[in-house]
Scaffold this motif. Structure first.
Motif, PDB file in Angstrom:
ATOM      1  N   ALA A   1       2.715  -4.626   2.964  1.00 31.31           N
ATOM      2  CA  ALA A   1       1.959  -5.370   3.950  1.00 31.31           C
ATOM      3  C   ALA A   1       2.329  -6.837   3.979  1.00 31.31           C
ATOM      4  O   ALA A   1       2.286  -7.492   5.062  1.00 31.31           O
TER       5      ALA A   1
ATOM      6  N   GLN B   1     -12.408 -10.091   9.910  1.00 28.21           N
ATOM      7  CA  GLN B   1     -12.069  -9.764  11.299  1.00 28.21           C
ATOM      8  C   GLN B   1     -12.866  -8.525  11.812  1.00 28.21           C
ATOM      9  O   GLN B   1     -13.331  -8.526  13.097  1.00 28.21           O
TER      10      GLN B   1
ATOM     11  N   PRO C   1       1.636 -11.294  15.418  1.00 25.52           N
ATOM     12  CA  PRO C   1       1.012  -9.913  15.856  1.00 25.52           C
ATOM     13  C   PRO C   1       0.400  -9.035  14.992  1.00 25.52           C
ATOM     14  O   PRO C   1       0.465  -9.136  13.778  1.00 25.52           O
ATOM     15  N   ASN C   2      -0.316  -7.969  15.649  1.00 23.87           N
ATOM     16  CA  ASN C   2      -1.016  -7.012  14.908  1.00 23.87           C
ATOM     17  C   ASN C   2       0.098  -6.557  13.732  1.00 23.87           C
ATOM     18  O   ASN C   2       1.207  -5.973  14.136  1.00 23.87           O
ATOM     19  N   GLY C   3      -0.444  -6.305  12.604  1.00 21.68           N
ATOM     20  CA  GLY C   3       0.306  -5.638  11.545  1.00 21.68           C
ATOM     21  C   GLY C   3       1.188  -6.575  10.763  1.00 21.68           C
ATOM     22  O   GLY C   3       2.122  -6.149   9.934  1.00 21.68           O
ATOM     23  N   ALA C   4       1.330  -7.958  11.005  1.00 23.61           N
ATOM     24  CA  ALA C   4       2.095  -8.838  10.605  1.00 23.61           C
ATOM     25  C   ALA C   4       1.528  -9.125   8.995  1.00 23.61           C
ATOM     26  O   ALA C   4       2.547  -9.319   8.080  1.00 23.61           O
ATOM     27  N   GLY C   5       0.438  -8.646   8.536  1.00 24.32           N
ATOM     28  CA  GLY C   5       0.045  -8.888   7.188  1.00 24.32           C
ATOM     29  C   GLY C   5      -1.134 -10.151   7.179  1.00 24.32           C
ATOM     30  O   GLY C   5      -1.398 -10.430   5.998  1.00 24.32           O
ATOM     31  N   LYS C   6      -1.780 -10.496   8.325  1.00 20.59           N
ATOM     32  CA  LYS C   6      -2.653 -11.557   7.998  1.00 20.59           C
ATOM     33  C   LYS C   6      -3.879 -11.061   7.501  1.00 20.59           C
ATOM     34  O   LYS C   6      -4.204 -11.771   6.368  1.00 20.59           O
ATOM     35  N   SER C   7      -4.485 -10.104   7.797  1.00 21.39           N
ATOM     36  CA  SER C   7      -5.818  -9.671   7.254  1.00 21.39           C
ATOM     37  C   SER C   7      -5.453  -9.261   5.642  1.00 21.39           C
ATOM     38  O   SER C   7      -6.361  -9.543   5.020  1.00 21.39           O
ATOM     39  N   THR C   8      -4.382  -8.860   5.424  1.00 16.35           N
ATOM     40  CA  THR C   8      -4.133  -8.422   4.014  1.00 16.35           C
ATOM     41  C   THR C   8      -4.086  -9.643   3.160  1.00 16.35           C
ATOM     42  O   THR C   8      -4.575  -9.974   2.096  1.00 16.35           O
TER      43      THR C   8
ATOM     44  N   PHE D   1       0.891  -1.056   0.040  1.00 15.22           N
ATOM     45  CA  PHE D   1       0.096   0.194   0.056  1.00 15.22           C
ATOM     46  C   PHE D   1       0.890   1.187   0.079  1.00 15.22           C
ATOM     47  O   PHE D   1       1.552   1.612   0.954  1.00 15.22           O
TER      48      PHE D   1
ATOM     49  N   THR E   1       4.085   1.197   2.023  1.00 17.13           N
ATOM     50  CA  THR E   1       4.002   0.053   3.117  1.00 17.13           C
ATOM     51  C   THR E   1       3.912  -1.274   2.434  1.00 17.13           C
ATOM     52  O   THR E   1       3.092  -1.425   1.680  1.00 17.13           O
TER      53      THR E   1
HETATM   54  N1  LIG Z   1      -5.686  -0.376   3.065  1.00 14.55           N
HETATM   55  C1  LIG Z   1      -4.550  -0.182   3.624  1.00 14.55           C
HETATM   56  N2  LIG Z   1      -3.896   1.018   3.155  1.00 14.55           N
HETATM   57  C2  LIG Z   1      -2.697   1.117   3.974  1.00 14.55           C
HETATM   58  N3  LIG Z   1      -1.956   0.204   4.705  1.00 14.55           N
HETATM   59  C3  LIG Z   1      -2.702  -0.798   5.041  1.00 14.55           C
HETATM   60  C4  LIG Z   1      -4.028  -1.110   4.584  1.00 14.55           C
HETATM   61  N4  LIG Z   1      -4.314  -2.324   4.889  1.00 14.55           N
HETATM   62  C5  LIG Z   1      -3.211  -2.680   5.830  1.00 14.55           C
HETATM   63  N5  LIG Z   1      -2.230  -1.918   5.836  1.00 14.55           N
HETATM   64  C6  LIG Z   1      -0.786  -2.042   6.522  1.00 14.55           C
HETATM   65  O1  LIG Z   1      -0.372  -3.368   6.275  1.00 14.55           O
HETATM   66  C7  LIG Z   1       0.378  -3.721   7.426  1.00 14.55           C
HETATM   67  C8  LIG Z   1      -0.564  -5.146   7.401  1.00 14.55           C
HETATM   68  O2  LIG Z   1      -1.847  -4.907   8.283  1.00 14.55           O
HETATM   69  P1  LIG Z   1      -2.680  -6.345   8.288  1.00 14.55           P
HETATM   70  O3  LIG Z   1      -2.781  -7.080   7.187  1.00 14.55           O
HETATM   71  O4  LIG Z   1      -3.949  -5.642   8.753  1.00 14.55           O
HETATM   72  O5  LIG Z   1      -2.056  -7.062   9.535  1.00 14.55           O
HETATM   73  P2  LIG Z   1      -2.767  -7.937  10.588  1.00 14.55           P
HETATM   74  O6  LIG Z   1      -3.918  -8.416  10.033  1.00 14.55           O
HETATM   75  O7  LIG Z   1      -1.722  -9.028  10.798  1.00 14.55           O
HETATM   76  O8  LIG Z   1      -2.768  -7.293  11.986  1.00 14.55           O
HETATM   77  C9  LIG Z   1       0.115  -2.909   8.459  1.00 14.55           C
HETATM   78  O9  LIG Z   1       1.253  -2.072   8.481  1.00 14.55           O
HETATM   79  C10 LIG Z   1      -1.220  -2.139   7.992  1.00 14.55           C
HETATM   80  O10 LIG Z   1      -1.311  -0.733   8.759  1.00 14.55           O
END
Ligand SMILES: Nc1ncnc2c1ncn2[C@@H]1O[C@H](COP(=O)(O)OP(=O)(O)O)[C@@H](O)[C@H]1O
Ligand SMILES: [Mg+2]
Length: 312
Positions: free
Chosen positions: A18, A83, A37-44, A13, A16
């Motif tokens: 991700a 999530q 952990p939070n921010g690892a990239g799981k949701s992405t 992004f 970043t």
């Molecule tokens: N739509 C987005 N725009 C910009 N940055 C994003 C977006 N979605 C996620 N990120 C960034 O990508 C990284 C991974 O996020 P995420 O996949 O949500 O991690 P997790 O689910 O493991 O907590 C984080 O640094 C987050 O801030």
């Protein structure tokens, strides 16, 4: 051939990164954990797998189909429990299920039968006609899970489904996932930052941090790997300075998180190193309240790999 193949996947992004070049396979019928952990990239990662985001690079293949090129065919095979709980608050559980079921092409008696079966599965039968806005957080999560399972997906993808709910609700969700994997032989991809959940639920796991997979394997193999190191957890108060080189002469040592009242150090042999660790800390002005050597777990493995704790 694995049911799901993730190949050299990346997503940025802007600046970043991700998800940074990850690869893993999920075999048919297994429960695969994506931990981090939070921010690892799981949701992405989950969003790419479920066709909501397109990757910057790499490929996702589900049952031989490219998810990016055939998103509709792939979506029919996937059940997603996101999530962020996605429900219509004014509608009842039954109405929500009916809405989402129709999106997946279910209707008539088949839809009704699936709705009542899923309400039963997640234990919401008795409150099915109430508007969802009256539900507790745990009940909403269970309804979300029911929605994910409604169209009998080949693979169920759950993104941190137990965050923010009480222990009972948590147990309940884990039970449903476990049962679904066993009796309906649904393949499961489960993301979490709770290592204990992953240990008890998953056949294999990949541990992620900062967009990358650090290790992957069976829970058993990773725990063996964790067992080769000790993690010493020290409670007390520590002067505000850099401890990184304080123990550099101790075999295999790595200083992890240092908070005002807690320090983690991983070493090859805690028993041998403890007197020296305590001596060095006190001579630098630390006061020590309690020293614990942690059992090898996925959590301690994560500490060895990153120097950080995973928990909230
Ligand atoms: N739509 C987005 N725009 C910009 N940055 C994003 C977006 N979605 C996620 N990120 C960034 O990508 C990284 C991974 O996020 P995420 O996949 O949500 O991690 P997790 O689910 O493991 O907590 C984080 O640094 C987050 O801030
Ligand atoms: Mg997330």
């Amino acid at each position: 051939m694995a049911l799901l193949e993730v190949i050299d996947l990346s997503k940025s992004f802007g600046e970043t990164v991700a998800v940074d070049d990850i690869s893993f396979d999920v075999e048919e019928g297994e429960i695969f954990g994506l931990l981090g952990p939070n921010g690892a990239g799981k949701s992405t990662t989950v969003s790419i797998l479920s066709g909501i985001l397109t990757p910057s690079r790499g490929k996702v293949v589900l049952a031989g189909m490219d998810v990016v090129h055939s998103p509709l065919a792939a979506k029919a095979m996937i059940g997603v429990v996101p999530q962020e709980v996605a429900l219509y608050d004014e509608l009842s559980a039954t109405e929500n299920l009916s809405f989402f079921g129709r999106l997946h092409g279910l209707s008539g008696p088949r839809l009704r039968e699936r709705i009542s079966s899923m309400l039963e599965t997640v234990g919401l039968g008795e409150r099915a006609r109430e508007p969802v806005k009256r539900y507790s957080g745990g009940m909403k999560r269970r309804l979300n899970l029911a929605i994910g399972l409604l169209h009998q997906p080949k693979i169920l993808i759950l993104d941190e489904p137990t965050v923010g709910i009480d222990p009972q609700g948590r147990v309940r969700i884990l039970e449903v996932v476990r049962r679904e994997a066993e009796s309906a032989s649904t393949t499961v991809l489960y993301t979490t930052h709770y290592m204990d959940e992953a240990e008890s639920l998953c056949d294999r796991v990949a541990i992620m941090d900062r967009g990358q997979i650090l290790v992957q394997g069976t829970v058993h193999d990773l725990k063996m790997q964790a067992g080769q190191k000790d993690v010493v957890k020290i409670a007390g108060s520590f002067p505000d300075e850099d401890f990184a080189s304080t123990f550099s002469d101790i075999a295999g040592s790595k200083v992890g998180t240092v908070k005002a009242e807690e320090m983690l150090i991983s070493v090859d042999d805690a028993k041998g190193a403890l007197p020296l660790i305590i001596d060095r800390l006190t001579s630098r002005g630390a006061s020590i309240r309690k020293v614990e050597v942690e059992e090898p777990t996925l959590e301690t493995l994560f500490i060895h790999l990153t120097g950080k704790e995973l928990r909230d």
